[in-house]
Structure formats: C-alpha cells, structure tokens
Design a protein around this motif. Sequence first.
Motif, PDB file in Angstrom:
ATOM      1  N   VAL A   1      17.562  -8.876  79.727  1.00 63.04           N
ATOM      2  CA  VAL A   1      17.613 -10.306  79.452  1.00 63.04           C
ATOM      3  C   VAL A   1      16.753 -10.282  77.973  1.00 63.04           C
ATOM      4  O   VAL A   1      16.099 -10.447  76.874  1.00 63.04           O
ATOM      5  N   CYS A   2      15.243 -10.330  78.475  1.00 62.75           N
ATOM      6  CA  CYS A   2      13.414 -10.095  78.263  1.00 62.75           C
ATOM      7  C   CYS A   2      13.986  -8.807  77.071  1.00 62.75           C
ATOM      8  O   CYS A   2      12.930  -9.687  76.215  1.00 62.75           O
TER       9      CYS A   2
ATOM     10  N   ILE B   1      18.226  -7.643  84.751  1.00 59.03           N
ATOM     11  CA  ILE B   1      17.467  -7.062  86.540  1.00 59.03           C
ATOM     12  C   ILE B   1      17.384  -8.720  86.225  1.00 59.03           C
ATOM     13  O   ILE B   1      16.947  -9.625  86.240  1.00 59.03           O
TER      14      ILE B   1
ATOM     15  N   GLU C   1      19.723 -18.187  82.181  1.00 61.13           N
ATOM     16  CA  GLU C   1      18.361 -17.708  81.849  1.00 61.13           C
ATOM     17  C   GLU C   1      18.145 -17.687  79.722  1.00 61.13           C
ATOM     18  O   GLU C   1      18.958 -17.883  79.666  1.00 61.13           O
TER      19      GLU C   1
ATOM     20  N   ASP D   1       9.986 -16.589  78.871  1.00 60.51           N
ATOM     21  CA  ASP D   1      11.578 -16.485  79.913  1.00 60.51           C
ATOM     22  C   ASP D   1      11.472 -17.689  81.184  1.00 60.51           C
ATOM     23  O   ASP D   1      10.714 -18.105  81.877  1.00 60.51           O
TER      24      ASP D   1
ATOM     25  N   ASP E   1      14.166 -19.140  84.149  1.00 63.02           N
ATOM     26  CA  ASP E   1      15.379 -18.589  85.197  1.00 63.02           C
ATOM     27  C   ASP E   1      15.368 -20.301  85.521  1.00 63.02           C
ATOM     28  O   ASP E   1      15.217 -20.659  86.107  1.00 63.02           O
TER      29      ASP E   1
HETATM   30  N1  SME Z   1      15.850 -11.471  84.447  1.00 61.05           N
HETATM   31  C1  SME Z   1      15.146 -10.613  83.482  1.00 61.05           C
HETATM   32  C2  SME Z   1      14.110  -9.909  84.204  1.00 61.05           C
HETATM   33  C3  SME Z   1      13.191 -11.539  84.689  1.00 61.05           C
HETATM   34  S1  SME Z   1      12.597 -12.462  85.569  1.00 61.05           S
HETATM   35  O1  SME Z   1      14.182 -12.933  85.527  1.00 61.05           O
HETATM   36  C4  SME Z   1      11.589 -13.193  86.182  1.00 61.05           C
HETATM   37  C5  SME Z   1      15.533  -9.778  82.280  1.00 61.05           C
HETATM   38  O2  SME Z   1      17.202  -9.825  82.432  1.00 61.05           O
HETATM   39  O3  SME Z   1      15.212  -9.537  81.856  1.00 61.05           O
END
Ligand code: SME
Length: 152
Positions: A75-76, A98, A107, A124, A126
């Motif tokens: 997602v980031c 992730i 998120e 970010d 969550d």
């Molecule tokens: N979920 C995020 C990774 C960072 S953690 O949530 C702190 C992603 O998919 O990029």
Amino acid sequence: MQKEESYKWAVKQIRSKVKNHVNTISTLANVSAILKERFPNFFWVGFYFFKEDHLLLGPFQGPPACVKLDINKGVCSAAANEKTTVLVEDVEKFPGHIACDSRSKSEIVVPVFDSCGNLKAVLDVDSETLNDFDDIDKKWLEKIAEYLKAIW
Ligand code: SME
C-alpha cells in the motif's frame, strides 16, 4: 464532528512543531506521537522515507514494523508510485499488501512532498478495525502532509 475537532487540535500541534522545526527525524517523530495520542484507533502511525528503489522505515508510533518495503509491492509503495493517497478498507483485499502486523485491518497512506514537489516520504496509518478511514481522514492527513513540505 468529533473527528474533525481532533484533527483541528492535531494540526494546531503539528503546525507549532513545524514552525519550531530543527531536524526532520525529530519533527516527524513528534508528528507521529501527536497523531497516536489524539486518535486511539490509530494502531500504527508513522513515516516511510522514499529511497528510489525502496521505502525505509522512519519515525513511527505503534508496534515494530518492516524496515524496508519493496517499491513495487504494498500500500505504501502504491501511494509513493502513484503520488496520491491510497485508502484501503480491507487490507486482505489489497493485492500485495505487506502485513507488518497481522492485527492491521485497514490502512490509509498519504504521500509527503518537499516544497519543490519531490516525493520525500509517505505517512502511513493502520487500524485494527475494517473500513476505519474515510474522506475526513484523507482531507486532514493530506493537510498535515502539506504542512510538512517545509521540513525538508
Ligand atoms: N502495510 C504496509 C506496510 C507498512 S505497515 O503497515 C506499517 C504496506 O502494505 O505497504
């Protein structure tokens, strides 16, 4: 309305930190702390720095997190690559999400630019609750990212 009021309070605190800015890490650490303190539903809140081929963990509040994120996964990275806010109602339905902590259910990720428009980081947030973020969060977190242009 209560959420708007909480964001107004948080933005006031953050603007004061930006005004008295001396160091990027220190300011972002305080921004994470301000948001975590004010919003009990923020399970994890923090920054990943943009490093061309990956994202690197920066100041945050919450459980320990992944240090390096592949720039083509998650997602980031989607927010970094598209240079736009990404709001995920259910992380399990986001391909490539992730999971640094399996308790995260929804998120929101907002890109952070410098005053020249260069991508510097992502903010970010969550939540342990499904579908916990909406357009109000988007509006205010983007506003916070705007104020952070001054610290790079
Ligand atoms: N979920 C995020 C990774 C960072 S953690 O949530 C702190 C992603 O998919 O990029």
